[in-house]
Design a protein around this motif. Structure first.
Motif, PDB file in Angstrom:
ATOM      1  N   UNK A  74      16.747  -1.131   5.765  1.00 15.27           N
ATOM      2  CA  UNK A  74      16.982  -2.474   6.304  1.00 15.27           C
ATOM      3  C   UNK A  74      17.486  -3.435   5.223  1.00 15.27           C
ATOM      4  N   UNK A  75      16.968  -3.274   4.007  1.00 16.95           N
ATOM      5  CA  UNK A  75      17.446  -4.151   2.928  1.00 16.95           C
ATOM      6  C   UNK A  75      18.874  -3.800   2.534  1.00 16.95           C
ATOM      7  N   UNK A  76      19.158  -2.508   2.447  1.00 13.10           N
ATOM      8  CA  UNK A  76      20.520  -2.125   2.080  1.00 13.10           C
ATOM      9  C   UNK A  76      21.519  -2.567   3.152  1.00 13.10           C
ATOM     10  N   UNK A  77      21.118  -2.505   4.421  1.00 12.34           N
ATOM     11  CA  UNK A  77      21.992  -2.988   5.488  1.00 12.34           C
ATOM     12  C   UNK A  77      22.164  -4.501   5.398  1.00 12.34           C
ATOM     13  N   UNK A  78      21.081  -5.229   5.114  1.00 19.18           N
ATOM     14  CA  UNK A  78      21.191  -6.681   4.966  1.00 19.18           C
ATOM     15  C   UNK A  78      22.118  -7.048   3.812  1.00 19.18           C
ATOM     16  N   UNK A  79      22.047  -6.281   2.728  1.00 17.84           N
ATOM     17  CA  UNK A  79      22.929  -6.533   1.577  1.00 17.84           C
ATOM     18  C   UNK A  79      24.384  -6.264   1.946  1.00 17.84           C
ATOM     19  N   UNK A  80      24.633  -5.130   2.632  1.00 21.82           N
ATOM     20  CA  UNK A  80      25.999  -4.807   3.048  1.00 21.82           C
ATOM     21  C   UNK A  80      26.541  -5.861   4.003  1.00 21.82           C
ATOM     22  N   UNK A  81      25.692  -6.329   4.923  1.00 27.14           N
ATOM     23  CA  UNK A  81      26.119  -7.363   5.864  1.00 27.14           C
ATOM     24  C   UNK A  81      26.427  -8.666   5.146  1.00 27.14           C
TER      25      UNK A  81
ATOM     26  N   UNK B 264      17.748  -3.289  -6.473  1.00 32.23           N
ATOM     27  CA  UNK B 264      17.465  -3.352  -7.904  1.00 32.23           C
ATOM     28  C   UNK B 264      16.239  -4.212  -8.135  1.00 32.23           C
ATOM     29  N   UNK B 265      15.535  -3.943  -9.220  1.00 32.85           N
ATOM     30  CA  UNK B 265      14.407  -4.763  -9.630  1.00 32.85           C
ATOM     31  C   UNK B 265      14.952  -5.952 -10.422  1.00 32.85           C
ATOM     32  N   UNK B 266      15.715  -6.793  -9.742  1.00 32.77           N
ATOM     33  CA  UNK B 266      16.486  -7.832 -10.411  1.00 32.77           C
ATOM     34  C   UNK B 266      17.781  -7.239 -10.926  1.00 32.77           C
ATOM     35  N   UNK B 267      18.823  -8.037 -11.037  1.00 30.82           N
ATOM     36  CA  UNK B 267      20.116  -7.488 -11.461  1.00 30.82           C
ATOM     37  C   UNK B 267      20.095  -7.015 -12.912  1.00 30.82           C
ATOM     38  N   UNK B 268      19.191  -7.557 -13.737  1.00 28.94           N
ATOM     39  CA  UNK B 268      19.197  -7.219 -15.164  1.00 28.94           C
ATOM     40  C   UNK B 268      18.972  -5.727 -15.384  1.00 28.94           C
ATOM     41  N   UNK B 269      17.969  -5.147 -14.693  1.00 28.24           N
ATOM     42  CA  UNK B 269      17.708  -3.734 -14.939  1.00 28.24           C
ATOM     43  C   UNK B 269      18.874  -2.875 -14.454  1.00 28.24           C
ATOM     44  N   UNK B 270      19.527  -3.281 -13.374  1.00 30.89           N
ATOM     45  CA  UNK B 270      20.685  -2.526 -12.919  1.00 30.89           C
ATOM     46  C   UNK B 270      21.839  -2.599 -13.902  1.00 30.89           C
TER      47      UNK B 270
ATOM     48  N   UNK C 190      18.020   6.310 -11.075  1.00 31.35           N
ATOM     49  CA  UNK C 190      17.050   5.225 -10.950  1.00 31.35           C
ATOM     50  C   UNK C 190      15.773   5.692 -10.252  1.00 31.35           C
ATOM     51  N   UNK C 191      15.893   6.724  -9.443  1.00 28.73           N
ATOM     52  CA  UNK C 191      14.721   7.218  -8.727  1.00 28.73           C
ATOM     53  C   UNK C 191      13.656   7.772  -9.673  1.00 28.73           C
ATOM     54  N   UNK C 192      14.066   8.166 -10.860  1.00 28.73           N
ATOM     55  CA  UNK C 192      13.108   8.685 -11.830  1.00 28.73           C
ATOM     56  C   UNK C 192      12.939   7.776 -13.042  1.00 28.73           C
ATOM     57  N   UNK C 193      13.843   6.822 -13.238  1.00 32.10           N
ATOM     58  CA  UNK C 193      13.826   6.047 -14.476  1.00 32.10           C
ATOM     59  C   UNK C 193      13.621   4.551 -14.294  1.00 32.10           C
TER      60      UNK C 193
ATOM     61  N   UNK D 206       0.789  -1.217   0.000  1.00 36.44           N
ATOM     62  CA  UNK D 206       0.000   0.000   0.000  1.00 36.44           C
ATOM     63  C   UNK D 206       0.823   1.269   0.000  1.00 36.44           C
ATOM     64  N   UNK D 207       2.137   1.141  -0.156  1.00 39.03           N
ATOM     65  CA  UNK D 207       3.019   2.309  -0.163  1.00 39.03           C
ATOM     66  C   UNK D 207       3.924   2.269  -1.388  1.00 39.03           C
ATOM     67  N   UNK D 208       4.229   3.452  -1.928  1.00 39.44           N
ATOM     68  CA  UNK D 208       5.283   3.533  -2.930  1.00 39.44           C
ATOM     69  C   UNK D 208       6.621   3.235  -2.258  1.00 39.44           C
ATOM     70  N   UNK D 209       7.391   2.319  -2.800  1.00 39.44           N
ATOM     71  CA  UNK D 209       8.690   2.044  -2.190  1.00 39.44           C
ATOM     72  C   UNK D 209       9.720   3.102  -2.570  1.00 39.44           C
ATOM     73  N   UNK D 210      10.671   3.343  -1.679  1.00 39.08           N
ATOM     74  CA  UNK D 210      11.761   4.269  -1.971  1.00 39.08           C
ATOM     75  C   UNK D 210      12.634   3.695  -3.085  1.00 39.08           C
ATOM     76  N   UNK D 211      13.082   4.548  -3.988  1.00 42.35           N
ATOM     77  CA  UNK D 211      13.867   4.097  -5.129  1.00 42.35           C
ATOM     78  C   UNK D 211      15.147   3.390  -4.733  1.00 42.35           C
ATOM     79  N   UNK D 212      15.812   3.863  -3.710  1.00 39.63           N
ATOM     80  CA  UNK D 212      17.105   3.269  -3.330  1.00 39.63           C
ATOM     81  C   UNK D 212      16.950   2.038  -2.462  1.00 39.63           C
ATOM     82  N   UNK D 213      15.713   1.754  -2.026  1.00 37.94           N
ATOM     83  CA  UNK D 213      15.470   0.579  -1.218  1.00 37.94           C
ATOM     84  C   UNK D 213      15.324   0.893   0.257  1.00 37.94           C
TER      85      UNK D 213
END
Length: 416
Positions: free
Chosen positions: A82-89, A110-116, A289-292, A72-79
């Motif tokens: 908590x997810x970015x911390x989990x990825x860094x960890x 990323x919306x899958x690695x392909x788009x990145x 990526x926040x706009x595209x 029910x919420x627009x997600x932040x573009x950068x993620x």
């Protein structure tokens, strides 16, 4: 800085390589065209797409259900933080990094690695320094691709207005791009290079010394490195592959690693990936990526957090891939140049004896209903006009063990 390129060994000119079609064209569209109108000889079985069919982790549904309100919420573009911390960890646990990643500045969802991987080429083109712009001097910028390569690399290069140039292969054989064959003229107009380790499809893992040399070479010539590491957790030997960030130094300058949960966690439909590296690049990439780029729903990111924290399902999946290659070792030994790859889940078979990749593909479909991919569809012609994948066939070992054994038996009959 000393130029790491040994000019005396340079054999690859900056002239564009010959090619039968655009680098961005999907191999699966070409496959559909090849098999159009042909009736499969048996019940169809696809070994064409690198889509893991292993069981997804059993916690996926529970985590998703617990966070349904996130839809029910627009997600932040950068993620999510908590997810970015989990990825860094996860990077910190998986690799011996020169320093911990800054989850705020150096990691993006990323919306899958392909788009990145696709959008990265556009950002590399935009971020050229004045010095690099001067080196171009009006010439068309280049993006360097491994050969074979993932079509998203070529699509990104094309969208960025760059020429996609296949990296030369060693004259003595092998599939790691030959860094000694690159000349300065090409490197001076190159804005980025893509490299996959383990590679798709041949499964080659780049040794640490090779990655160190690649980083030095690209930094000297101001070429971004985009490391596609989506097969990083599927290794078939005793040691995990070295990651590009391990050799990038504490500033991670000029280097970005891309990964996802598609292969690692058998979640291709989750469309959840992440990238990490050069802070300057990542800041600009995040803004773009926040706009595209497509956003990633929060509930999917919560599944990703749980998946990145759990290694048991990764180990079980890797053991299953190893068991399937044990089958291949037994059934394909001495046939079609088979060699157990370093990593990944593809067979890369030399089918010259049956007329090459396209003929083998047609034969397997007509006789056995097996859908495979001609190797030429994953490669580009080199400077001499030769496509290095012409005689090869890619086969994805993504099914369960019993189905894989039956498929390999059908393959031997179909190519017999």
């Amino acid at each position: 800085m000393t130029d790491p390129l040994r000019s005396g060994d340079a054999r690859h000119s900056s002239a564009p390589a010959l090619d039968a079609g655009p680098a961005a064209r999907s191999p699966f569209i070409r496959l559909n065209e090849l098999l159009a109108g042909l009736t499969p000889g048996k019940a169809p079985l696809s070994l064409a797409v690198g889509e893991p069919r292993h069981a997804m982790p059993d916690f996926v549904g529970t985590v998703l259900a617990a966070h349904l309100d996130g839809f029910g919420r627009y997600p932040a573009g950068k993620g999510l933080p908590e997810f970015r911390r989990a990825s860094a960890d996860w990077f910190a646990r998986r690799y011996s990094l020169p320093r911990p990643l800054d989850a705020e500045r150096e990691v993006l969802v990323l919306n899958g690695s392909r788009e990145g991987l696709f959008f990265a080429a556009l950002m590399a083109r935009r971020l050229l320094s004045p010095h690099k712009q001067g080196q171009l001097n009006g010439a068309t910028p280049a993006v360097l691709l491994p050969n074979p390569f993932y079509a998203a690399y070529g699509a990104g290069a094309e969208a960025a207005g760059c020429e996609s140039v296949p990296l030369p292969l060693p004259p003595g054989g092998g599939w790691l791009p030959d860094l000694d064959s690159l000349d300065r003229a090409l490197l001076e107009r190159a804005v980025a290079v893509y490299l996959a380790s383990p590679a798709n499809p041949q499964g080659t893992i780049a040794p640490r010394a090779y990655l160190e040399r690649l980083v030095a070479l690209c930094r000297f010539h101001e070429v971004m490195i985009f490391a596609d590491e989506c097969y990083s957790e599927i290794w078939l030997g005793d040691a995990p592959p070295t990651g590009i960030l391990e050799v990038a130094g504490p500033d991670y300058a000029g280097v970005v690693a891309f990964n996802s949960l598609s292969k690692r966690s058998s979640l291709p439909g989750l469309r959840l990936g992440f990238c990490a590296g050069d802070g300057r690049f990542m800041e600009a990439f995040g803004e773009f990526r926040n706009v595209a780029a497509p956003q990633v729903p929060e509930p999917l990111q919560m599944v990703g957090i749980a998946a990145l924290a759990d290694e048991a399902h990764v180990v079980a999946s890797r053991d299953l891939y190893r068991a399937k290659f044990d089958l291949a070792d037994r059934l394909l030994a001495g046939r079609f140049g088979y060699q157990r790859p370093d990593g990944g889940f593809f067979l890369w078979l030399d089918v010259a004896s049956v007329g090459g990749g396209e003929e083998a593909c047609r034969r397997l479909w007509l006789r056995e209903g097996l859908r495979t991919v001609p190797g030429a569809y994953l490669c580009r012609a080199e400077a001499d006009g030769r496509n290095p994948g012409e005689t090869y066939l890619r086969i994805a070992l993504v099914q369960d063990l019993a189905t894989t054994e039956a498929a390999l038996q059908r393959l031997l009959v179909g190519l017999g």
